[in-house]
Scaffold this motif. Structure first.
Motif, PDB file in Angstrom:
ATOM      1  N   LYS A 211      32.749  31.248  -2.233  1.00  0.00           N
ATOM      2  CA  LYS A 211      33.828  30.833  -1.346  1.00  0.00           C
ATOM      3  C   LYS A 211      33.336  29.686  -0.471  1.00  0.00           C
ATOM      4  CE  LYS A 211      36.787  34.886  -0.677  1.00  0.00           C
ATOM      5  NZ  LYS A 211      37.200  35.933   0.297  1.00  0.00           N
ATOM      6  N   SER A 212      34.160  28.696  -0.290  1.00  0.00           N
ATOM      7  CA  SER A 212      33.762  27.595   0.585  1.00  0.00           C
ATOM      8  C   SER A 212      34.984  26.798   0.992  1.00  0.00           C
ATOM      9  CB  SER A 212      32.761  26.691  -0.111  1.00  0.00           C
ATOM     10  OG  SER A 212      33.402  25.994  -1.156  1.00  0.00           O
ATOM     11  N   ALA A 213      34.771  25.888   1.923  1.00  0.00           N
ATOM     12  CA  ALA A 213      35.862  25.090   2.449  1.00  0.00           C
ATOM     13  C   ALA A 213      36.198  23.926   1.518  1.00  0.00           C
ATOM     14  CB  ALA A 213      35.501  24.562   3.830  1.00  0.00           C
ATOM     15  N   PRO A 217      31.940  26.224  -5.752  1.00  0.00           N
ATOM     16  CA  PRO A 217      30.934  25.947  -6.774  1.00  0.00           C
ATOM     17  C   PRO A 217      30.637  27.151  -7.658  1.00  0.00           C
ATOM     18  CG  PRO A 217      29.887  26.238  -4.657  1.00  0.00           C
ATOM     19  CD  PRO A 217      31.363  26.321  -4.408  1.00  0.00           C
ATOM     20  N   GLN A 218      30.290  26.843  -8.900  1.00  0.00           N
ATOM     21  CA  GLN A 218      29.909  27.863  -9.882  1.00  0.00           C
ATOM     22  C   GLN A 218      28.559  28.462  -9.504  1.00  0.00           C
ATOM     23  OE1 GLN A 218      31.608  28.929 -12.800  1.00  0.00           O
ATOM     24  NE2 GLN A 218      29.991  30.455 -12.614  1.00  0.00           N
TER      25      GLN A 218
END
Lengths: 239, 239
Positions: A211-213, A217-218
């Motif tokens: 999870k990120s903003a 990314p894999q």
DNA sequence: GTAATAGTGTCTTTTAGACAGTATCGA
DNA sequence: TCGATACTGTCTAAAAGACACTATTAC
């Protein structure tokens, strides 16, 4: 263990292990030093690397002694240990007879070492490696640290060993940034991905993304099946 | 050297060195084995690698012990020695307490070792390494030899260390054939020359060529100034 | 001349290096 | 929408790989 003096015992050198524990934190490589007691026989109050005598009434192998010394200072039970050199001579410990010093470096994850200062039973510090290299360390530990760091950096050139700094699941960007730090050069994003993918050194965690903003990314894990050079371009043809 | 028993002496492991001596002869890598005496305490009549206890009344460093053990069996006084691993445990020498075994391989030139059988003070043999690997050797010497050979072969992938097998002055073809043998692959003549020339790892012996029944080849020497990888193509940009 | 190995040149394929461009999320 | 980082594509330069070709000697 029961053991009697024998006719050879006085001809044996002292044997000890020294461990150079590394972590990767805040974008830097840090090394664990601890301060020797003011009552120590030699090198009072000086900083040094975790170490232990190889006492055969306590340990069967040097690795056992190394694990003990490392756990005592870091709380890590199953460390990644790499033996890199055995020193010997009269100068290593001037207070004793000829000494043999079996040296390891250890790649640890930031999240598995003692996290709270007061948890630590010794006066230990994680020091930026560049700064630690300028300290006046006890015994031959300046030489040990210097070679440990050199070998660590070299390992990033042609193996995937530095993955042990990262969590079990990590992204290619994280590995690239770490590798870039260790080899001291920028790495092209696109090329880096190509080589990683082709080498088979990482396994994709299918469906798992961080999870990120931004675009998530894999995640990947290290492929323990992978043998050989991480960057296998060398002398020969690799199909 | 004078030395008294102290309170720690019975807690020290035995320490010994083991050397794996290699030569390159008749297009093959050979390793030196010797036959243990029929009166030996253990492993009677079995073959093994040159070895020696690190007795501190005789030696100050493990390298001194290794040099002694090697000269005794080969007559070489200033050997090329590479330390590659220190083993430890109860199984190395079952007749004794916990043992530490500091291991080296040595790259020797065919023309500097004992050349005549009867010159040799021990029952020694230069054995094809592939054959030696199938022998049942004393102590942990199967494991030692296996790793020594693996490391030797790896060194040919990214260093110029194998030049120590060759005479001081040698041709590029000789080095290419040796390297090819060690890495187990053919090497393109043209490409190999390019890389050698560009790397700066060899110095041309200007005007010196070997006499031969064909076009006389240029002689080179190893450039001891050269640092770093022989085949520097790896992760990073090399200008 | 021939045989034999040393050494060079040339062409094709692969990899590296630089960097533009698209993707996908949170806010 | 925008900002940020993930990821992909494309172009050029360099290196690898294959192999034909020339060089220099002994005979």
């Amino acid at each position: 263990m029961t053991y009697k003096h024998d006719k050879y015992s006085h001809t044996r050198p002292n044997v000890g292990v020294t461990i150079t524990p590394f972590i990767y934190k805040d974008g830097k490589i840090k090394v664990l030093l601890y301060k020797r007691s003011k009552n120590a026989e030699v090198f009072k109050n000086q900083f040094c690397l975790p170490n232990r005598f190889f006492d055969i009434t306590e340990f069967n192998t040097a690795e056992d002694a190394a694990n003990f010394a490392l756990e005592e200072k870091t709380n890590v039970k199953i460390p990644h240990l790499t033996q890199f050199k055995t020193f010997s001579g009269l100068e290593i410990d001037p207070s004793r007879i000829a000494t043999v010093n079996i040296c390891y470096y250890s790649i640890l994850r930031e999240d598995e070492v003692f996290s709270i200062e007061k948890e630590q039973p010794f006066e230990t510090y994680w020091v930026d490696v560049e700064k630690a290299l300028n300290e006046d360390l006890a015994f031959n530990h300046n030489e040990v640290l210097e070679l440990a760091y050199k070998r660590l950096k070299a390992s990033a050139e042609y193996t995937a060993e530095p993955v042990h700094f990262l969590p079990v699941k990590f992204t290619i960007s994280e590995l690239r940034e770490l590798t870039s730090l260790l080899i001291g050069q920028n790495l092209d994003n696109s090329r880096y991905r190509d080589r990683i993918k082709k080498s088979g050194v990482l396994t994709e965690c299918v469906g798992e993304r961080r999870k990120s903003a931004n675009r998530p990314p894999q995640l990947y894990t290290y492929n323990y099946e992978y043998e050989g050079f991480f960057y296998p371009k060398s002398l020969t043809k690799h199909s």
